[in-house]
Design a protein around this motif. Sequence first.
Motif, short mmCIF file in Angstrom:
data_model
loop_
_atom_site.label_atom_id
_atom_site.label_comp_id
_atom_site.label_asym_id
_atom_site.label_seq_id
_atom_site.Cartn_x
_atom_site.Cartn_y
_atom_site.Cartn_z
N ASN A 104 6.37 7.62 -6.10
CA ASN A 104 5.44 6.58 -5.64
C ASN A 104 5.88 5.92 -4.33
O ASN A 104 5.34 4.90 -3.94
CB ASN A 104 5.22 5.53 -6.72
CG ASN A 104 6.48 4.73 -7.03
OD1 ASN A 104 7.58 5.11 -6.63
ND2 ASN A 104 6.33 3.64 -7.76
N THR A 105 6.86 6.51 -3.65
CA THR A 105 7.18 6.13 -2.28
C THR A 105 7.07 7.37 -1.41
O THR A 105 7.38 8.48 -1.85
CB THR A 105 8.59 5.52 -2.14
OG1 THR A 105 9.58 6.53 -2.38
CG2 THR A 105 8.79 4.37 -3.11
N SER B 32 7.26 8.64 2.92
CA SER B 32 7.32 8.41 4.36
C SER B 32 7.19 9.75 5.06
O SER B 32 7.47 10.81 4.48
CB SER B 32 8.62 7.73 4.77
OG SER B 32 9.74 8.55 4.48
N SER C 177 5.36 4.85 7.18
CA SER C 177 5.41 4.49 5.77
C SER C 177 4.05 4.80 5.14
O SER C 177 3.02 4.30 5.60
CB SER C 177 5.74 3.01 5.60
OG SER C 177 5.64 2.63 4.25
N ASP D 144 3.41 4.89 1.45
CA ASP D 144 3.53 4.76 0.00
C ASP D 144 2.19 4.91 -0.71
O ASP D 144 2.09 5.54 -1.78
CB ASP D 144 4.15 3.42 -0.37
CG ASP D 144 5.63 3.34 -0.04
OD1 ASP D 144 6.20 4.37 0.38
OD2 ASP D 144 6.22 2.25 -0.18
N ASN D 145 1.13 4.31 -0.15
CA ASN D 145 -0.18 4.40 -0.81
C ASN D 145 -0.69 5.84 -0.86
O ASN D 145 -1.39 6.23 -1.81
CB ASN D 145 -1.19 3.51 -0.10
CG ASN D 145 -1.34 3.85 1.38
OD1 ASN D 145 -0.36 3.83 2.13
ND2 ASN D 145 -2.54 4.18 1.81
N SER E 211 1.06 8.43 -1.40
CA SER E 211 1.77 9.19 -2.44
C SER E 211 0.89 9.41 -3.66
O SER E 211 0.99 10.43 -4.35
CB SER E 211 3.07 8.49 -2.84
OG SER E 211 2.80 7.27 -3.53
N THR F 272 10.19 11.48 -0.14
CA THR F 272 9.56 10.78 -1.26
C THR F 272 10.60 10.34 -2.26
O THR F 272 11.71 10.89 -2.32
CB THR F 272 8.51 11.69 -1.94
OG1 THR F 272 7.84 10.94 -2.96
CG2 THR F 272 9.16 12.93 -2.54
N ASP G 210 10.04 4.07 -6.83
CA ASP G 210 10.32 2.65 -6.90
C ASP G 210 9.94 2.19 -8.31
O ASP G 210 8.77 2.08 -8.65
CB ASP G 210 9.52 1.89 -5.85
CG ASP G 210 9.81 0.39 -5.84
OD1 ASP G 210 10.48 -0.09 -6.77
OD2 ASP G 210 9.35 -0.29 -4.90
N ASN H 48 0.45 -0.67 0.10
CA ASN H 48 1.61 -0.19 0.85
C ASN H 48 2.31 -1.44 1.36
O ASN H 48 1.97 -1.98 2.41
CB ASN H 48 1.19 0.71 2.01
CG ASN H 48 2.37 1.36 2.71
OD1 ASN H 48 3.50 0.89 2.60
ND2 ASN H 48 2.12 2.45 3.42
#
Length: 559
Positions: free
Chosen positions: A76-77, A79, A141, A143-144, A146, A195, A198, A374
Motif C-alpha cells: 500500500n505504498t 513510489s 510518491s 501511494d494512492n 498502489s 513498493t 504501511d 496519498n
Amino acid sequence: MNKKLFLGAFLLMYICTYAQQTTQFTVFDNVLYYDTYTSLLSDSELLEPVSPDIIRHSNTLYAKKLTAQQLASIGNTLSAEVTINAACDNYDRLGHVYLSFVPKGQQTYNTANVLRTEIARFITPFMNKNVGSNEVSYQFSLDNISYLLSDTATLNTYDIWAELDVSGVPYAAQTQVAGCTDRIDTFYGTLTFTTGVDTSVSYADDMEFISLSTRENLNNYNATDVTGETTKLMSFTIQNPINNAYLYLITSNHGANSNGEEYNRRRHFVYLDNNLIYNYIPGGKSCEPYRQYNTQGNGIYHGKPTGFNNSPHPRRYWMEWNNWCPGDKIPIRKVALGNLTAGTYTLKIDVPDAVFSNGEGYIPVTAYIQNRDNATLTECTQAYDISLASNQNDITVTCLEYAHQWEILYGKIEGNTDEDLYNSYYPENFALVNPATDQHFLANLQDNTVYQVYVRSICQSGNESLWSEPYYIQVNESLSVLATEKPLVKVYPNPVTDVLNITSDNQPVSEINIYNTLGQLQGSTTQDSINISHLSRGVYLVKVRLADDKEQSFQVIKK
C-alpha cells in the motif's frame, strides 16, 4: 469523446499484519528514445536493440506489461523513479508515466482504445551529453496508485501496462553537441517502482477510481469547452456515495513563443458544480537547484544580461515568470472533496488570464478522482486574495487568515534596461507574519519606488506553500497607485511584449497613460489598447481613466 475510467466496487480489506519491507522492480532499463517527428523506426533502424517484451507505440512512447510477480509484490505504498540520460536532444522536453488497462490476454493494444491514466509528469533539462552531469532523476510518491495495481478484481479483468513517454527533438543537438551529427536518438529512459507496506493504513470500503482527463490539452483557441476562454468541463456520474474522495490533478503550462504561456504565471481555478474548491498558480520557486543538470547553454539559465550569464539568478527573477524548472517534476496536486453523494457532477478548470499569444501553447490536463489518500502530497494552501496599499513610506500587505503564518518576500524593481532591471532583484527582504493579524506593514521603504511583493503560507505542520504571483505597488507615488487582485479594470498581458489591452467591467475606457518609474509620460491613447513594443524593457505605470472619470493604475513589466 472523453473516456471515463471507473474502477470501482472492489472491496479492499487491506489489513496489514506483516513487517515493513520494500520491493523494487525496474520496468524500463536505460532504453533509447528517438525523434518525435520521425516515423516509427523499424527494429533494424534502432541504434540499440529493445527487449522483445516492450511495445514501441511511437519513437517516444514505450510500453511494457507488468508481470504477475511484480503486481503481487505491490503493497500500500508506492513510489516511482524516472531517470533520464542525455543522448542527442539538448533541450527541455515533456515526459510522462502512464498506466494502461488492457483486456486480459491481449498481446498489443492501441492507446486510444484502452482505459489509460497519467500518473507522473516531468521536464527534461537542457543537457549536453559531453558536459558535466548527463543524468537526472525524478521521484514520485504514488501511494494512492498502489490500490489500482493490487486489486484482485481489476487484475482478473485487465493486464496493466506501464508506459514511459519521453518526447525529444534532436535537430539543435545535431549542430550543437559533438557526436550528434545526423543522429536522431534523443534520451535514455529508466523507470523503477518501489513498493512496501504501511501497517498504519487500512481501508474497509470499496475503492473508486474515476478518470476524468488523461493529458488532454486545454487552451482558448482550439481546445476549450467554452469558446474564447481557457475552460475545461468534465462531467461524471457516480452510482453510489463515495466517502473521503480526493481529486488528483496534473497540469503544466507550455508555449515557448514570444509572450508564451511558459513565461507567464497564471492562476488556475477549480470548481465542482460551480463551487470554487481550489485555486493555485504554477511556479513559485527558484530553479537554481536544477542548474547542475542544465549543461547546455540556454536562454533560461544562461541568456540573461551580460555578466550574469553563468551566475545564480535571484529568487525573485525566477518567481516573476517561471512555471516550471527544466530538470524538475511537475507537481501532482491533491484536493480533498469530502463525501460525494450519488449523482452527476461537473468539474471545471478555468485559467481566465491565459492568453496563448498568436494562437500557440497549451495546458495538458490530467485529472482523476479516487477515495484513497496519498498523505505525502499534503500541501500548504498557496497564498491568494492579497492586497497592497501604499501610505507614504509604508506598504500594508493584507492576506486571508487560513494560514498558520505568512512569509513575505519583497524588494525594489526598477530600471528600463535589462541590466538595471536584473540588478534590482537584489537584495531580497523577508518578513514573517504571525497568525494574530492578517495585515503586515513594510516600513521605511524608498520614496517613489516600485516594489515587488510575494507571499507564501506556512502551515502548522511546518510545510511551506509555493510563492504567490508577484504583486506591484509604488511607494508614496504621485500617481496614487493602489494595487489589488480584483480591480475594476483588467490590464493584459502582463508581462507584455507589444500590445497592452485594457478592459473595464463597469465603464468604457476613455484614456490610457503610460509612465516610466521616474513619472515621465511614455505614451497615451484614448483607445482600449496601446502598442508599447518601442519601449525599453522594464517596469511601467499604466494609468487608466474611465468614462465616469474614475482612475486606476497598474504596474506592468515590458519584456
